[in-house]
Design a protein around this motif. Structure first.
Motif, short mmCIF file in Angstrom:
data_model
loop_
_atom_site.label_atom_id
_atom_site.label_comp_id
_atom_site.label_asym_id
_atom_site.label_seq_id
_atom_site.Cartn_x
_atom_site.Cartn_y
_atom_site.Cartn_z
N GLY A 247 0.85 -1.19 0.00
CA GLY A 247 0.00 0.00 0.00
C GLY A 247 0.88 1.23 0.00
N VAL A 248 0.51 2.23 0.76
CA VAL A 248 1.32 3.44 0.89
C VAL A 248 2.48 3.10 1.82
CG1 VAL A 248 1.35 5.86 1.61
CG2 VAL A 248 -0.70 4.92 0.53
N THR A 249 3.70 3.15 1.31
CA THR A 249 4.85 2.72 2.11
C THR A 249 5.76 3.87 2.52
OG1 THR A 249 6.10 2.19 0.11
CG2 THR A 249 4.85 0.38 1.15
N SER A 250 5.44 5.09 2.09
CA SER A 250 6.19 6.27 2.54
C SER A 250 5.34 7.51 2.28
CB SER A 250 7.54 6.39 1.83
OG SER A 250 7.34 6.64 0.45
N GLY A 251 5.72 8.61 2.90
CA GLY A 251 4.98 9.85 2.71
C GLY A 251 3.74 9.92 3.58
N MET A 252 2.79 10.74 3.14
CA MET A 252 1.59 11.02 3.93
C MET A 252 0.43 10.11 3.53
SD MET A 252 2.31 13.60 5.90
CE MET A 252 0.68 14.17 6.30
N LEU A 253 -0.30 9.67 4.53
CA LEU A 253 -1.54 8.93 4.30
C LEU A 253 -2.69 9.91 4.14
CD1 LEU A 253 -1.00 6.21 7.02
CD2 LEU A 253 -1.07 5.80 4.55
N ALA A 254 -3.72 9.50 3.38
CA ALA A 254 -4.90 10.32 3.15
C ALA A 254 -6.13 9.42 3.20
CB ALA A 254 -4.80 11.03 1.80
N LEU A 255 -7.29 10.03 3.19
CA LEU A 255 -8.56 9.30 3.24
C LEU A 255 -8.57 8.19 2.18
CD1 LEU A 255 -11.39 9.06 4.49
CD2 LEU A 255 -12.18 10.67 2.73
N SER B 267 -10.10 5.49 7.31
CA SER B 267 -11.54 5.41 7.02
C SER B 267 -12.28 6.72 7.22
CB SER B 267 -12.18 4.31 7.86
OG SER B 267 -12.03 4.60 9.23
N ALA B 268 -11.67 7.67 7.91
CA ALA B 268 -12.24 9.00 8.11
C ALA B 268 -11.07 9.97 8.25
CB ALA B 268 -13.13 9.05 9.35
N CYS B 269 -11.26 11.18 7.73
CA CYS B 269 -10.16 12.14 7.79
C CYS B 269 -10.68 13.54 7.53
CB CYS B 269 -9.11 11.77 6.74
SG CYS B 269 -7.59 12.72 6.82
N GLU B 270 -10.41 14.44 8.48
CA GLU B 270 -10.76 15.85 8.32
C GLU B 270 -9.62 16.67 8.89
OE1 GLU B 270 -13.97 18.91 10.06
OE2 GLU B 270 -14.83 17.11 9.12
N ARG B 271 -8.75 17.14 8.01
CA ARG B 271 -7.58 17.91 8.43
C ARG B 271 -8.03 19.26 8.96
NH1 ARG B 271 -3.61 21.60 6.71
NH2 ARG B 271 -1.56 20.96 7.40
N PRO B 272 -7.50 19.73 10.07
CA PRO B 272 -6.52 19.14 10.98
C PRO B 272 -7.14 18.60 12.27
CG PRO B 272 -6.62 21.47 11.41
CD PRO B 272 -7.68 21.16 10.35
N SER B 273 -8.42 18.19 12.20
CA SER B 273 -9.15 17.84 13.42
C SER B 273 -9.09 16.38 13.83
CB SER B 273 -10.63 18.23 13.27
OG SER B 273 -10.73 19.59 13.00
N PHE B 274 -9.21 15.46 12.87
CA PHE B 274 -9.25 14.05 13.24
C PHE B 274 -9.01 13.14 12.04
CE2 PHE B 274 -13.52 14.72 11.71
CZ PHE B 274 -13.83 13.53 11.07
N PHE B 275 -8.62 11.92 12.35
CA PHE B 275 -8.64 10.84 11.37
C PHE B 275 -8.81 9.53 12.12
CE2 PHE B 275 -4.04 11.03 12.22
CZ PHE B 275 -3.65 9.70 12.23
N VAL B 276 -9.22 8.51 11.38
CA VAL B 276 -9.44 7.18 11.95
C VAL B 276 -8.70 6.16 11.09
CG1 VAL B 276 -11.16 5.38 12.44
CG2 VAL B 276 -11.71 7.79 12.88
N ASP B 277 -7.97 5.26 11.74
CA ASP B 277 -7.44 4.12 11.02
C ASP B 277 -8.07 2.86 11.59
OD1 ASP B 277 -5.15 2.67 12.83
OD2 ASP B 277 -5.01 4.83 13.12
N GLU B 278 -8.43 1.95 10.68
CA GLU B 278 -9.08 0.70 11.07
C GLU B 278 -8.40 -0.48 10.39
OE1 GLU B 278 -13.53 0.75 11.49
OE2 GLU B 278 -13.28 2.44 10.10
N GLN B 279 -8.33 -1.59 11.10
CA GLN B 279 -7.77 -2.81 10.52
C GLN B 279 -8.72 -3.34 9.45
OE1 GLN B 279 -6.08 -6.31 12.86
NE2 GLN B 279 -8.03 -7.13 12.16
#
Length: 155
Positions: free
Chosen positions: A41-49, A71-83
């Protein structure tokens, strides 16, 4: 299912802390002691929605692979990562970033909801050990984020 929360004050504004927290490279450097690295997947740099990353690391003497999605992302307030796939029956990690000290600092909060894998770590005793272990990993990661975000080149 188990839950824990960690709140960390970072001496940098929310946009900086948010970006540092979504950096694959910062994540990898914060978990060097586990050999954790992004292998798909993304192996370097910034992650995004919608981005996916597969991590490989060694915990409890076992090499694990975990694929997560932002799975959710609103810069600069929050993000969610899920397995998506991996050792946990459930992994949901919400990250929030609130301005502190008139915006010069950030109150970063991690809320982790997880369901342990099958035995032996799925037992009650294993779950208690796993929860302490995971909390310690988040604290180590957050200390690294504090250092990186506060560095002069991040401003």
């Amino acid at each position: 299912m188990s839950r824990f929360e960690v709140t960390t004050l970072v001496l940098a504004p929310p946009p900086v802390v948010f970006d540092v927290s979504l950096s694959v490279d910062v994540h990898t450097s914060s978990f060097g002691h586990t050999g954790e690295r992004a292998v798909a997947g993304v192996t370097s740099g910034m992650l995004a929605l919608g981005d996916r990353v597969t991590w490989r690391a060694r915990h409890f003497g076992v090499t694990w692979h975990l694929t997560s999605v932002i799975s959710a992302c609103e810069r600069p307030s929050f993000f969610v990562d899920e397995q998506v796939t991996g050792p946990f029956r459930r992994w949901h990690h919400a990250h929030t970033f609130e301005p502190a000290h008139d915006g010069a600092a950030t109150l970063m909060t991690d809320v982790v909801d997880f369901a342990a894998p099958v035995p032996p770590l799925g037992t009650l005793a294993g779950l208690l050990v796993l929860k302490r272990y995971l909390r310690r990993l988040i604290l180590l990661r957050n200390a690294h984020i504090q250092a990186v975000a506060a560095a002069p080149d991040q401003r």
